[in-house]
Motif scaffolding. Sequence first.
Motif, PDB file in Angstrom:
ATOM      1  N   ARG A 186      18.799  -9.136  -8.475  1.00  0.00           N
ATOM      2  CA  ARG A 186      20.003  -8.323  -8.615  1.00  0.00           C
ATOM      3  C   ARG A 186      19.718  -6.824  -8.522  1.00  0.00           C
ATOM      4  NH1 ARG A 186      25.140  -9.886  -9.805  1.00  0.00           N
ATOM      5  NH2 ARG A 186      25.359 -12.081 -10.210  1.00  0.00           N
ATOM      6  N   GLY A 187      18.495  -6.455  -8.191  1.00  0.00           N
ATOM      7  CA  GLY A 187      18.138  -5.042  -8.072  1.00  0.00           C
ATOM      8  C   GLY A 187      18.652  -4.439  -6.778  1.00  0.00           C
ATOM      9  N   HIS A 188      18.258  -3.203  -6.503  1.00  0.00           N
ATOM     10  CA  HIS A 188      18.671  -2.501  -5.283  1.00  0.00           C
ATOM     11  C   HIS A 188      17.787  -2.942  -4.130  1.00  0.00           C
ATOM     12  CE1 HIS A 188      20.177   0.541  -2.620  1.00  0.00           C
ATOM     13  NE2 HIS A 188      18.937   0.952  -2.391  1.00  0.00           N
ATOM     14  N   CYS A 189      18.412  -3.435  -3.078  1.00  0.00           N
ATOM     15  CA  CYS A 189      17.689  -3.879  -1.901  1.00  0.00           C
ATOM     16  C   CYS A 189      18.646  -3.845  -0.721  1.00  0.00           C
ATOM     17  CB  CYS A 189      17.163  -5.295  -2.125  1.00  0.00           C
ATOM     18  SG  CYS A 189      16.204  -5.919  -0.764  1.00  0.00           S
ATOM     19  N   LEU A 190      18.204  -3.336   0.420  1.00  0.00           N
ATOM     20  CA  LEU A 190      19.067  -3.212   1.590  1.00  0.00           C
ATOM     21  C   LEU A 190      19.412  -4.551   2.227  1.00  0.00           C
ATOM     22  CD1 LEU A 190      17.385  -0.128   3.271  1.00  0.00           C
ATOM     23  CD2 LEU A 190      19.483  -0.181   1.930  1.00  0.00           C
ATOM     24  N   PHE A 191      18.622  -5.583   1.977  1.00  0.00           N
ATOM     25  CA  PHE A 191      18.862  -6.873   2.615  1.00  0.00           C
ATOM     26  C   PHE A 191      19.117  -7.985   1.601  1.00  0.00           C
ATOM     27  CE2 PHE A 191      14.420  -5.687   2.604  1.00  0.00           C
ATOM     28  CZ  PHE A 191      13.817  -6.720   1.907  1.00  0.00           C
ATOM     29  N   LYS A 192      19.670  -7.623   0.457  1.00  0.00           N
ATOM     30  CA  LYS A 192      20.049  -8.617  -0.549  1.00  0.00           C
ATOM     31  C   LYS A 192      21.205  -9.453  -0.002  1.00  0.00           C
ATOM     32  CE  LYS A 192      21.974  -6.967  -4.177  1.00  0.00           C
ATOM     33  NZ  LYS A 192      22.258  -6.328  -5.452  1.00  0.00           N
ATOM     34  N   GLN A 193      21.172 -10.750  -0.226  1.00  0.00           N
ATOM     35  CA  GLN A 193      22.171 -11.665   0.292  1.00  0.00           C
ATOM     36  C   GLN A 193      23.055 -12.198  -0.837  1.00  0.00           C
ATOM     37  OE1 GLN A 193      22.412 -12.680   3.712  1.00  0.00           O
ATOM     38  NE2 GLN A 193      21.112 -10.881   3.874  1.00  0.00           N
ATOM     39  N   TYR A 194      24.273 -12.571  -0.487  1.00  0.00           N
ATOM     40  CA  TYR A 194      25.193 -13.223  -1.412  1.00  0.00           C
ATOM     41  C   TYR A 194      25.452 -14.626  -0.885  1.00  0.00           C
ATOM     42  CZ  TYR A 194      29.500 -14.504  -3.784  1.00  0.00           C
ATOM     43  OH  TYR A 194      30.455 -15.162  -4.516  1.00  0.00           O
ATOM     44  N   MET A 195      25.117 -15.617  -1.676  1.00  0.00           N
ATOM     45  CA  MET A 195      25.347 -17.012  -1.303  1.00  0.00           C
ATOM     46  C   MET A 195      26.047 -17.703  -2.472  1.00  0.00           C
ATOM     47  SD  MET A 195      21.735 -17.818   0.580  1.00  0.00           S
ATOM     48  CE  MET A 195      22.213 -19.206   1.558  1.00  0.00           C
TER      49      MET A 195
ATOM     50  N   ASP B   7       0.856  -1.180   0.000  1.00  0.00           N
ATOM     51  CA  ASP B   7       0.000   0.000   0.000  1.00  0.00           C
ATOM     52  C   ASP B   7       0.899   1.240   0.000  1.00  0.00           C
ATOM     53  OD1 ASP B   7      -1.967   1.880   0.252  1.00  0.00           O
ATOM     54  OD2 ASP B   7      -2.599   1.251   2.263  1.00  0.00           O
ATOM     55  N   LYS B   8       0.921   1.982  -1.104  1.00  0.00           N
ATOM     56  CA  LYS B   8       1.817   3.133  -1.230  1.00  0.00           C
ATOM     57  C   LYS B   8       1.536   4.222  -0.216  1.00  0.00           C
ATOM     58  CE  LYS B   8       2.940   2.668  -6.111  1.00  0.00           C
ATOM     59  NZ  LYS B   8       2.920   3.303  -7.422  1.00  0.00           N
ATOM     60  N   SER B   9       0.285   4.356   0.235  1.00  0.00           N
ATOM     61  CA  SER B   9      -0.056   5.439   1.156  1.00  0.00           C
ATOM     62  C   SER B   9       0.545   5.232   2.547  1.00  0.00           C
ATOM     63  CB  SER B   9      -1.571   5.596   1.253  1.00  0.00           C
ATOM     64  OG  SER B   9      -2.140   4.422   1.803  1.00  0.00           O
ATOM     65  N   THR B  10       0.815   3.996   2.937  1.00  0.00           N
ATOM     66  CA  THR B  10       1.377   3.735   4.265  1.00  0.00           C
ATOM     67  C   THR B  10       2.815   3.211   4.194  1.00  0.00           C
ATOM     68  OG1 THR B  10       0.498   1.483   4.280  1.00  0.00           O
ATOM     69  CG2 THR B  10      -0.897   3.218   5.222  1.00  0.00           C
ATOM     70  N   ARG B  11       3.411   3.206   3.028  1.00  0.00           N
ATOM     71  CA  ARG B  11       4.748   2.633   2.849  1.00  0.00           C
ATOM     72  C   ARG B  11       5.813   3.331   3.693  1.00  0.00           C
ATOM     73  NH1 ARG B  11       6.726   2.624  -3.060  1.00  0.00           N
ATOM     74  NH2 ARG B  11       4.971   1.222  -3.259  1.00  0.00           N
ATOM     75  N   ALA B  12       5.822   4.672   3.720  1.00  0.00           N
ATOM     76  CA  ALA B  12       6.858   5.413   4.452  1.00  0.00           C
ATOM     77  C   ALA B  12       6.807   5.109   5.945  1.00  0.00           C
ATOM     78  CB  ALA B  12       6.706   6.908   4.208  1.00  0.00           C
ATOM     79  N   ALA B  13       5.628   5.051   6.526  1.00  0.00           N
ATOM     80  CA  ALA B  13       5.496   4.771   7.959  1.00  0.00           C
ATOM     81  C   ALA B  13       5.919   3.336   8.275  1.00  0.00           C
ATOM     82  CB  ALA B  13       4.057   5.001   8.403  1.00  0.00           C
ATOM     83  N   ARG B  14       5.565   2.394   7.419  1.00  0.00           N
ATOM     84  CA  ARG B  14       5.943   0.999   7.655  1.00  0.00           C
ATOM     85  C   ARG B  14       7.439   0.791   7.468  1.00  0.00           C
ATOM     86  NH1 ARG B  14       3.947  -1.968   3.781  1.00  0.00           N
ATOM     87  NH2 ARG B  14       2.920  -0.299   2.683  1.00  0.00           N
ATOM     88  N   ARG B  15       8.056   1.505   6.564  1.00  0.00           N
ATOM     89  CA  ARG B  15       9.480   1.337   6.301  1.00  0.00           C
ATOM     90  C   ARG B  15      10.328   1.740   7.503  1.00  0.00           C
ATOM     91  NH1 ARG B  15      11.372   2.865   0.512  1.00  0.00           N
ATOM     92  NH2 ARG B  15      10.293   0.933   0.134  1.00  0.00           N
ATOM     93  N   GLU B  16       9.808   2.618   8.363  1.00  0.00           N
ATOM     94  CA  GLU B  16      10.533   3.035   9.566  1.00  0.00           C
ATOM     95  C   GLU B  16      10.748   1.869  10.524  1.00  0.00           C
ATOM     96  OE1 GLU B  16      10.605   6.594  10.973  1.00  0.00           O
ATOM     97  OE2 GLU B  16      10.260   7.451   9.003  1.00  0.00           O
ATOM     98  N   THR B  17       9.788   0.945  10.586  1.00  0.00           N
ATOM     99  CA  THR B  17       9.881  -0.165  11.526  1.00  0.00           C
ATOM    100  C   THR B  17      10.129  -1.507  10.851  1.00  0.00           C
ATOM    101  OG1 THR B  17       7.479  -0.466  11.443  1.00  0.00           O
ATOM    102  CG2 THR B  17       8.362   0.970  13.179  1.00  0.00           C
ATOM    103  N   ASP B  18       9.867  -1.610   9.559  1.00  0.00           N
ATOM    104  CA  ASP B  18       9.970  -2.886   8.858  1.00  0.00           C
ATOM    105  C   ASP B  18      10.767  -2.697   7.570  1.00  0.00           C
ATOM    106  OD1 ASP B  18       9.649  -5.422   7.896  1.00  0.00           O
ATOM    107  OD2 ASP B  18       7.493  -5.255   7.549  1.00  0.00           O
ATOM    108  N   LYS B  19      11.931  -3.323   7.461  1.00  0.00           N
ATOM    109  CA  LYS B  19      12.753  -3.169   6.266  1.00  0.00           C
ATOM    110  C   LYS B  19      12.048  -3.680   5.022  1.00  0.00           C
ATOM    111  CE  LYS B  19      17.271  -3.658   8.430  1.00  0.00           C
ATOM    112  NZ  LYS B  19      18.467  -4.496   8.480  1.00  0.00           N
ATOM    113  N   LEU B  20      11.259  -4.714   5.179  1.00  0.00           N
ATOM    114  CA  LEU B  20      10.574  -5.296   4.031  1.00  0.00           C
ATOM    115  C   LEU B  20       9.449  -4.396   3.547  1.00  0.00           C
ATOM    116  CD1 LEU B  20      10.592  -7.707   2.187  1.00  0.00           C
ATOM    117  CD2 LEU B  20       9.137  -8.906   3.806  1.00  0.00           C
ATOM    118  N   ALA B  21       8.747  -3.757   4.453  1.00  0.00           N
ATOM    119  CA  ALA B  21       7.680  -2.796   4.159  1.00  0.00           C
ATOM    120  C   ALA B  21       6.651  -3.331   3.176  1.00  0.00           C
ATOM    121  CB  ALA B  21       8.260  -1.477   3.650  1.00  0.00           C
ATOM    122  N   LEU B  22       6.279  -4.580   3.365  1.00  0.00           N
ATOM    123  CA  LEU B  22       5.214  -5.169   2.560  1.00  0.00           C
ATOM    124  C   LEU B  22       4.027  -5.476   3.464  1.00  0.00           C
ATOM    125  CD1 LEU B  22       7.090  -7.747   0.354  1.00  0.00           C
ATOM    126  CD2 LEU B  22       6.132  -5.584  -0.363  1.00  0.00           C
ATOM    127  N   ARG B  23       2.867  -5.520   2.881  1.00  0.00           N
ATOM    128  CA  ARG B  23       1.701  -5.894   3.653  1.00  0.00           C
ATOM    129  C   ARG B  23       1.822  -7.372   3.991  1.00  0.00           C
ATOM    130  NH1 ARG B  23      -3.293  -3.729   0.407  1.00  0.00           N
ATOM    131  NH2 ARG B  23      -4.376  -3.963   2.354  1.00  0.00           N
TER     132      ARG B  23
END
Length: 107
Positions: free
Chosen positions: A60-69, A17-33
Amino acid sequence: MPLKDFKRLSSELRFNDKSTRAARRETDKLALRKEWVESLPMMYNPGLNVTVAEFLLGFRGHCLFKQYMPSKPAKYGLKIWAACDAKSSYSYNMQVYTGKPAGTQPE
């Protein structure tokens, strides 16, 4: 359901939900419903044998929690744990690894 229909529906589903994304991103890195993951146990009762699978969803996109295995075919991506019914392979629960929380022990 045919695979072609499943892929088309999966590409059109949105759980953000784009309208609540900024508030959720503060507490949740994933910021998905999370309603979808929370509804998985309500839709299916697994059998006696449940398997926990760890997999890397290639990304391979931009993501703060992308992993390398290096041992996986897709070396970069999102690390996901899924509890699945061993007989039907239905996902009962999932968790995306978003990194070690600040000031806590690793998972």
